[in-house]
Design a protein around this motif. Structure first.
Motif, PDB file in Angstrom:
ATOM      1  N   GLU A  83     -71.741 -74.188 -28.797  1.00  0.00           N
ATOM      2  CA  GLU A  83     -71.983 -74.535 -27.549  1.00  0.00           C
ATOM      3  C   GLU A  83     -71.076 -75.729 -26.924  1.00  0.00           C
ATOM      4  O   GLU A  83     -70.872 -75.588 -25.864  1.00  0.00           O
ATOM      5  N   SER A  84     -70.473 -76.382 -27.771  1.00  0.00           N
ATOM      6  CA  SER A  84     -69.400 -77.412 -27.352  1.00  0.00           C
ATOM      7  C   SER A  84     -68.069 -76.542 -26.809  1.00  0.00           C
ATOM      8  O   SER A  84     -67.382 -77.344 -26.134  1.00  0.00           O
ATOM      9  N   VAL A  85     -67.848 -75.572 -27.384  1.00  0.00           N
ATOM     10  CA  VAL A  85     -66.585 -74.889 -27.290  1.00  0.00           C
ATOM     11  C   VAL A  85     -66.159 -74.560 -25.787  1.00  0.00           C
ATOM     12  O   VAL A  85     -65.047 -74.942 -25.153  1.00  0.00           O
ATOM     13  N   ASP A  86     -67.385 -74.046 -24.885  1.00  0.00           N
ATOM     14  CA  ASP A  86     -67.027 -73.804 -23.791  1.00  0.00           C
ATOM     15  C   ASP A  86     -66.818 -75.183 -22.882  1.00  0.00           C
ATOM     16  O   ASP A  86     -65.985 -74.942 -21.849  1.00  0.00           O
ATOM     17  N   LYS A  87     -67.327 -76.237 -23.360  1.00  0.00           N
ATOM     18  CA  LYS A  87     -67.276 -77.514 -22.437  1.00  0.00           C
ATOM     19  C   LYS A  87     -65.783 -77.821 -22.504  1.00  0.00           C
ATOM     20  O   LYS A  87     -64.867 -78.526 -21.644  1.00  0.00           O
ATOM     21  N   PHE A  88     -65.078 -77.741 -23.874  1.00  0.00           N
ATOM     22  CA  PHE A  88     -63.813 -78.008 -24.089  1.00  0.00           C
ATOM     23  C   PHE A  88     -62.941 -77.356 -23.044  1.00  0.00           C
ATOM     24  O   PHE A  88     -61.854 -77.837 -22.409  1.00  0.00           O
ATOM     25  N   GLY A  89     -63.201 -75.825 -22.867  1.00  0.00           N
ATOM     26  CA  GLY A  89     -62.299 -75.074 -22.167  1.00  0.00           C
ATOM     27  C   GLY A  89     -62.278 -75.294 -20.722  1.00  0.00           C
ATOM     28  O   GLY A  89     -61.418 -75.834 -19.844  1.00  0.00           O
ATOM     29  N   GLU A  90     -63.706 -75.883 -20.225  1.00  0.00           N
ATOM     30  CA  GLU A  90     -63.911 -76.250 -18.746  1.00  0.00           C
ATOM     31  C   GLU A  90     -63.104 -77.792 -18.389  1.00  0.00           C
ATOM     32  O   GLU A  90     -62.774 -77.965 -17.366  1.00  0.00           O
ATOM     33  N   GLN A  91     -63.182 -78.556 -19.485  1.00  0.00           N
ATOM     34  CA  GLN A  91     -62.533 -79.931 -19.307  1.00  0.00           C
ATOM     35  C   GLN A  91     -60.942 -79.829 -19.231  1.00  0.00           C
ATOM     36  O   GLN A  91     -60.540 -80.533 -18.655  1.00  0.00           O
ATOM     37  N   ILE A  92     -60.397 -78.762 -19.883  1.00  0.00           N
ATOM     38  CA  ILE A  92     -58.823 -78.584 -19.791  1.00  0.00           C
ATOM     39  C   ILE A  92     -58.704 -77.952 -18.396  1.00  0.00           C
ATOM     40  O   ILE A  92     -57.960 -78.323 -17.555  1.00  0.00           O
ATOM     41  N   ARG A  93     -59.703 -77.092 -17.644  1.00  0.00           N
ATOM     42  CA  ARG A  93     -59.470 -76.696 -16.345  1.00  0.00           C
ATOM     43  C   ARG A  93     -59.568 -77.892 -15.401  1.00  0.00           C
ATOM     44  O   ARG A  93     -59.100 -78.020 -14.373  1.00  0.00           O
ATOM     45  N   THR A  94     -60.651 -78.847 -15.785  1.00  0.00           N
ATOM     46  CA  THR A  94     -60.535 -79.884 -14.910  1.00  0.00           C
ATOM     47  C   THR A  94     -59.485 -80.670 -14.887  1.00  0.00           C
ATOM     48  O   THR A  94     -59.161 -81.505 -13.706  1.00  0.00           O
ATOM     49  N   LEU A  95     -58.682 -80.754 -15.961  1.00  0.00           N
ATOM     50  CA  LEU A  95     -57.365 -81.603 -15.995  1.00  0.00           C
ATOM     51  C   LEU A  95     -56.221 -80.790 -15.263  1.00  0.00           C
ATOM     52  O   LEU A  95     -55.294 -80.975 -15.182  1.00  0.00           O
ATOM     53  N   ASN A  96     -56.879 -79.558 -14.502  1.00  0.00           N
ATOM     54  CA  ASN A  96     -55.516 -78.750 -13.954  1.00  0.00           C
ATOM     55  C   ASN A  96     -54.525 -77.901 -14.732  1.00  0.00           C
ATOM     56  O   ASN A  96     -53.614 -77.967 -14.253  1.00  0.00           O
ATOM     57  N   SER A  97     -55.304 -77.687 -16.092  1.00  0.00           N
ATOM     58  CA  SER A  97     -54.500 -76.944 -17.104  1.00  0.00           C
ATOM     59  C   SER A  97     -55.167 -75.778 -17.191  1.00  0.00           C
ATOM     60  O   SER A  97     -56.224 -75.585 -17.252  1.00  0.00           O
ATOM     61  N   TYR A  98     -54.428 -74.683 -17.972  1.00  0.00           N
ATOM     62  CA  TYR A  98     -54.996 -73.386 -18.178  1.00  0.00           C
ATOM     63  C   TYR A  98     -55.559 -73.742 -19.585  1.00  0.00           C
ATOM     64  O   TYR A  98     -54.854 -74.184 -20.501  1.00  0.00           O
TER      65      TYR A  98
END
Ligand SMILES: [Fe+2]
Length: 145
Positions: free
Chosen positions: A50-65
């Motif tokens: 459940e936490s994996v998705d949030k890590f990915g989305e936080q990286i997108r929030t930081l404007n990186s892929y």
């Protein structure tokens, strides 16, 4: 912000690798206490997943892929692959050590997030660190001979 983004990618890859290993152990654990191990590992891998998705989305929030391939994860992850089927107790010990490594990486990311004033991200990381401390308690307690 760059160091933070790079560290978040290490965290995503490591969390994913830890998730996969936990699920692998859930499938393949054996022994007289199989039901307990099987069901404990079920709870563990579900929390991590459940936490994996949030890590990915936080990286997108930081404007990186966000990295999302097995080869990128292998390069970035601090969690070693397990190609064999260890005994149940060895599985738990290995997860305990991996979880400790993960906590260290999450702490590094948290320090960088606080430095960058990324308040929401720091909150997320602190929650995850807390949850992984709880996992540490359980893994430590099961692994105690
Ligand atoms: Fe299952």
């Amino acid at each position: 912000m760059n160091d933070l983004t790079e560290q978040m990618k290490v965290c995503l890859a490591s969390v994913f690798a830890f998730y996969l290993k936990t699920h692998n152990f859930h499938w393949n654990v054996e022994g007289p206490n199989f039901p307990q191990y099987h069901s404990f590992l079920d709870g563990l891998y579900n929390d991590i997943w459940e936490s994996v998705d949030k890590f990915g989305e936080q990286i997108r929030t930081l404007n990186s892929y966000a990295p999302g391939s097995l080869s990128r994860f292998t390069t970035l992850s601090v969690i070693d692959d397990q190609l064999n089927i260890p005994s149940a107790l060895k599985m738990i010990k290995e997860l305990e050590m991996d979880n400790k490594k993960l906590i260290e990486e999450l702490k590094k990311a948290n320090t960088l997030a606080e430095k960058s004033n990324a308040v929401g991200l720091a909150n997320f990381l602190q929650d995850r660190i807390d949850t992984h401390y709880k996992h540490d308690w359980m893994l430590r307690s099961i692994g105690k001979a």
